[in-house]
Design an enzyme around this catalytic site. Structure first.
Site, PDB file in Angstrom:
ATOM      1  N   HIS A  42      54.639 -24.158 -14.551  1.00 28.11           N
ATOM      2  CA  HIS A  42      54.657 -24.128 -16.015  1.00 28.11           C
ATOM      3  C   HIS A  42      53.256 -24.356 -16.550  1.00 28.11           C
ATOM      4  O   HIS A  42      52.457 -25.073 -15.954  1.00 28.11           O
ATOM      5  CB  HIS A  42      55.630 -25.164 -16.590  1.00 28.11           C
TER       6      HIS A  42
ATOM      7  N   HIS B  42      51.239 -25.840 -19.812  1.00 29.34           N
ATOM      8  CA  HIS B  42      51.330 -26.651 -21.029  1.00 29.34           C
ATOM      9  C   HIS B  42      50.440 -26.008 -22.096  1.00 29.34           C
ATOM     10  O   HIS B  42      49.250 -25.779 -21.845  1.00 29.34           O
ATOM     11  CB  HIS B  42      50.798 -28.069 -20.796  1.00 29.34           C
TER      12      HIS B  42
HETATM   13  P1  5GP Z   1      54.116 -31.733 -14.984  1.00 31.66           P
HETATM   14  O1  5GP Z   1      55.095 -31.234 -13.931  1.00 31.66           O
HETATM   15  O2  5GP Z   1      53.236 -30.639 -15.498  1.00 31.66           O
HETATM   16  O3  5GP Z   1      53.332 -32.924 -14.495  1.00 31.66           O
HETATM   17  O4  5GP Z   1      54.963 -32.278 -16.216  1.00 31.66           O
HETATM   18  C1  5GP Z   1      56.218 -31.779 -16.533  1.00 31.66           C
HETATM   19  C2  5GP Z   1      56.434 -31.803 -18.025  1.00 31.66           C
HETATM   20  O5  5GP Z   1      57.783 -31.396 -18.258  1.00 31.66           O
HETATM   21  C3  5GP Z   1      56.240 -33.172 -18.693  1.00 31.66           C
HETATM   22  O6  5GP Z   1      55.312 -33.055 -19.762  1.00 31.66           O
HETATM   23  C4  5GP Z   1      57.645 -33.550 -19.170  1.00 31.66           C
HETATM   24  O7  5GP Z   1      57.633 -34.229 -20.411  1.00 31.66           O
HETATM   25  C5  5GP Z   1      58.353 -32.209 -19.266  1.00 31.66           C
HETATM   26  N1  5GP Z   1      59.780 -32.282 -18.971  1.00 31.66           N
HETATM   27  C6  5GP Z   1      60.366 -32.890 -17.903  1.00 31.66           C
HETATM   28  N2  5GP Z   1      61.701 -32.752 -17.952  1.00 31.66           N
HETATM   29  C7  5GP Z   1      61.974 -32.037 -19.065  1.00 31.66           C
HETATM   30  C8  5GP Z   1      63.190 -31.571 -19.658  1.00 31.66           C
HETATM   31  O8  5GP Z   1      64.298 -31.785 -19.160  1.00 31.66           O
HETATM   32  N3  5GP Z   1      63.082 -30.853 -20.803  1.00 31.66           N
HETATM   33  C9  5GP Z   1      61.864 -30.590 -21.382  1.00 31.66           C
HETATM   34  N4  5GP Z   1      61.879 -29.876 -22.519  1.00 31.66           N
HETATM   35  N5  5GP Z   1      60.699 -31.015 -20.861  1.00 31.66           N
HETATM   36  C10 5GP Z   1      60.750 -31.740 -19.717  1.00 31.66           C
END
Ligand code: 5GP
Length: 134
Positions: free
Chosen positions: A93, A95
C-alpha cells in the site's frame, strides 16, 4: 489467509472508501497521521511493493497519482506526501498524506477522527478523485 486489506476490498470489513478501478482500491487510513490520509492498494495481494511486477508497480503509482490530485483539491494542504512502509499490513500500500509541513508526516503520532468527520472527508475526497478517474 486473506489480508485485512483484501477483506476491505471484498467488503467483508467496512472502510471509508475513496475510489477503485479494476485493479486498485483507495480508502482512508483508520488511524491517520493527518486528515485525509489515504491508502492506495493493488487488489492483487502482494506483501512487498518491490515484489510487484513492473507493470503492476507502474499502474499502482499511476492510480495513486490520480487519487493524489483529487485529494489535494479536497483537503487544504501544501502537498500530498507519499510514503511506503508496510511493516504493519503485509499487503502493498501507498500512504498519501496531505501535509502543510514535514512534521505532518509523523507516523508515530496517529489521530483519532470521529466517524462522522471521516465519512464527510471520504465523500468530499471521493467526489474530487472521481473526476480524475474519468
Ligand atoms: P504500514 O503497514 O504501512 O506500516 O501501516 C499500515 C497502515 O494501515 C497504518 O497506517 C494503519 O493505521 C492502517 N490500517 C491498519 N488496519 C487498518 C484497517 O483495518 N482499516 C484501515 N482503513 N486502515 C488500517
Amino acid at each position: 489467509m486473506a489480508s485485512i486489506f483484501t477483506k476491505i476490498i471484498n467488503g467483508e470489513i467496512p472502510c471509508y472508501k475513496i475510489a477503485e478501478d479494476e485493479k486498485h482500491f483507495a480508502f482512508l487510513d483508520i488511524n491517520p497521521v493527518a486528515p485525509g490520509h489515504t491508502l492506495v492498494v493493488p487488489k492483487h495481494e502482494v506483501s512487498y511493493i518491490f515484489d510487484l511486477s513492473e507493470e503492476e508497480y507502474v499502474a499502482l503509482e499511476l492510480f495513486a497519482r490520480k487519487v493524489a490530485k483529487g485529494l489535494q483539491e479536497a483537503v487544504p494542504c501544501t502537498r500530498i506526501a507519499e510514503a511506503v512502509i508496510g511493516l504493519e499490513v503485509p499487503h502493498t500500500h501507498i500512504h498519501l498524506v496531505p501535509i502543510k509541513s514535514e512534521g505532518d508526516m509523523n507516523f508515530s503520532r496517529k489521530l483519532s477522527i470521529p466517524s462522522d468527520e471521516m465519512q464527510a472527508l471520504a465523500a468530499k475526497i471521493s467526489a474530487a478523485v472521481d473526476i480524475h478517474l474519468k
